[in-house]
Design a protein around this motif. Sequence first.
Motif, short mmCIF file in Angstrom:
data_model
loop_
_atom_site.label_atom_id
_atom_site.label_comp_id
_atom_site.label_asym_id
_atom_site.label_seq_id
_atom_site.Cartn_x
_atom_site.Cartn_y
_atom_site.Cartn_z
N PHE A 62 -18.22 -49.32 -37.43
CA PHE A 62 -17.60 -48.10 -36.92
C PHE A 62 -16.26 -48.45 -36.28
O PHE A 62 -15.99 -49.63 -36.02
CB PHE A 62 -18.50 -47.36 -35.91
CG PHE A 62 -18.89 -48.19 -34.73
CD1 PHE A 62 -18.08 -48.26 -33.60
CD2 PHE A 62 -20.07 -48.92 -34.73
CE1 PHE A 62 -18.45 -49.02 -32.51
CE2 PHE A 62 -20.44 -49.70 -33.64
CZ PHE A 62 -19.63 -49.74 -32.53
N HIS A 115 -18.80 -35.33 -33.85
CA HIS A 115 -20.19 -35.30 -34.35
C HIS A 115 -20.34 -36.22 -35.56
O HIS A 115 -21.32 -36.97 -35.66
CB HIS A 115 -20.62 -33.88 -34.71
CG HIS A 115 -21.12 -33.09 -33.54
ND1 HIS A 115 -22.27 -33.40 -32.85
CD2 HIS A 115 -20.63 -31.98 -32.93
CE1 HIS A 115 -22.46 -32.54 -31.87
NE2 HIS A 115 -21.48 -31.66 -31.91
N LYS A 116 -19.37 -36.18 -36.49
CA LYS A 116 -19.42 -37.07 -37.65
C LYS A 116 -19.37 -38.53 -37.22
O LYS A 116 -20.09 -39.37 -37.74
CB LYS A 116 -18.25 -36.78 -38.60
CG LYS A 116 -18.44 -35.59 -39.47
CD LYS A 116 -17.31 -35.50 -40.49
CE LYS A 116 -17.75 -34.66 -41.66
NZ LYS A 116 -16.85 -34.78 -42.80
N LEU A 118 -20.32 -39.77 -34.37
CA LEU A 118 -21.59 -40.13 -33.73
C LEU A 118 -22.66 -40.48 -34.77
O LEU A 118 -23.47 -41.38 -34.53
CB LEU A 118 -22.08 -38.99 -32.83
CG LEU A 118 -21.34 -38.83 -31.51
CD1 LEU A 118 -21.78 -37.55 -30.81
CD2 LEU A 118 -21.54 -40.05 -30.61
N GLU A 119 -22.66 -39.80 -35.91
CA GLU A 119 -23.60 -40.13 -36.98
C GLU A 119 -23.38 -41.56 -37.46
O GLU A 119 -24.34 -42.30 -37.68
CB GLU A 119 -23.44 -39.17 -38.15
CG GLU A 119 -23.89 -37.75 -37.88
CD GLU A 119 -23.53 -36.79 -39.01
OE1 GLU A 119 -23.34 -37.24 -40.16
OE2 GLU A 119 -23.43 -35.57 -38.73
N VAL A 120 -22.11 -41.94 -37.63
CA VAL A 120 -21.79 -43.29 -38.09
C VAL A 120 -22.22 -44.32 -37.05
O VAL A 120 -22.83 -45.34 -37.39
CB VAL A 120 -20.27 -43.42 -38.38
CG1 VAL A 120 -19.91 -44.86 -38.74
CG2 VAL A 120 -19.85 -42.48 -39.49
N ARG A 122 -24.52 -44.03 -34.73
CA ARG A 122 -25.99 -44.06 -34.69
C ARG A 122 -26.53 -44.90 -35.85
O ARG A 122 -27.42 -45.74 -35.67
CB ARG A 122 -26.54 -42.63 -34.75
CG ARG A 122 -28.02 -42.53 -34.48
CD ARG A 122 -28.52 -41.08 -34.51
NE ARG A 122 -28.05 -40.33 -33.36
CZ ARG A 122 -27.21 -39.29 -33.43
NH1 ARG A 122 -26.73 -38.87 -34.59
NH2 ARG A 122 -26.85 -38.64 -32.35
N THR A 123 -25.96 -44.71 -37.03
CA THR A 123 -26.37 -45.48 -38.22
C THR A 123 -26.12 -46.97 -38.02
O THR A 123 -26.88 -47.80 -38.53
CB THR A 123 -25.61 -44.97 -39.46
OG1 THR A 123 -25.96 -43.58 -39.64
CG2 THR A 123 -25.99 -45.73 -40.71
N ARG A 127 -27.17 -47.14 -29.54
CA ARG A 127 -28.10 -46.19 -28.94
C ARG A 127 -27.51 -45.38 -27.79
O ARG A 127 -28.12 -44.44 -27.29
CB ARG A 127 -29.36 -46.91 -28.45
CG ARG A 127 -30.14 -47.53 -29.59
CD ARG A 127 -30.76 -46.44 -30.46
NE ARG A 127 -31.14 -46.93 -31.77
CZ ARG A 127 -30.61 -46.49 -32.91
NH1 ARG A 127 -29.71 -45.56 -32.93
NH2 ARG A 127 -31.01 -46.98 -34.06
N LEU A 171 -28.16 -41.78 -27.86
CA LEU A 171 -28.23 -41.40 -29.28
C LEU A 171 -29.65 -41.48 -29.74
O LEU A 171 -30.29 -41.94 -30.29
CB LEU A 171 -27.29 -42.27 -30.11
CG LEU A 171 -25.84 -42.19 -29.69
CD1 LEU A 171 -24.97 -43.13 -30.53
CD2 LEU A 171 -25.32 -40.76 -29.86
#
Length: 171
Positions: A62, A115-116, A118-120, A122-123, A127, A171
């Motif tokens: 990220f 938001h996008k 945060l998805e990356v 999290r992946t 945490r 997360l």
Amino acid sequence: MKPAHTPPAVELRVPTEEDALHWHRVFNDPEVMEFHGGAPAELSVYEELTARQRRHHAELGFCLYTLLDPADGAVIGFTGAQPWPWDWGPAGEIEIGWRLGRAYWGKGYATVAAHKALEVVRTAGIRRVVSMVDAKNERSLAVTRRLGMRRAETVITPVGKRTAYCHRLEL
């Protein structure tokens, strides 16, 4: 009855070398830089920053991504996450952040893009993230609320002695 607001579409990409020039151009505005040192930064600052983000993406999965308007491909800012780069404040933590060109304020881009991002993050296995926001930056404080972040502490910045709020999100 007012129609429901449709969030804007956004695209994130790992910053290219050319994005240093795009970031320099889109952030070359005293209003945009009000809470980031006050004056527009030199191109070399963005050259180093975009290079560091490419390293972060390669090593961590990220970074601070270049934010694009998919309608025309225009660079409108950045959003994403990176390790907090200083030895004060939330040292050792991952900070999510955003910065948009003035023309794109107030349209929902920062929240949708964050938001996008945060998805990356999290992946990638992260945490918890933080966000450091100047206490007077109402727009960014609103984004932290829309992301569900909670104010954790108040920090006085070493340079400028400004009050900033550190927000956290599990997360």
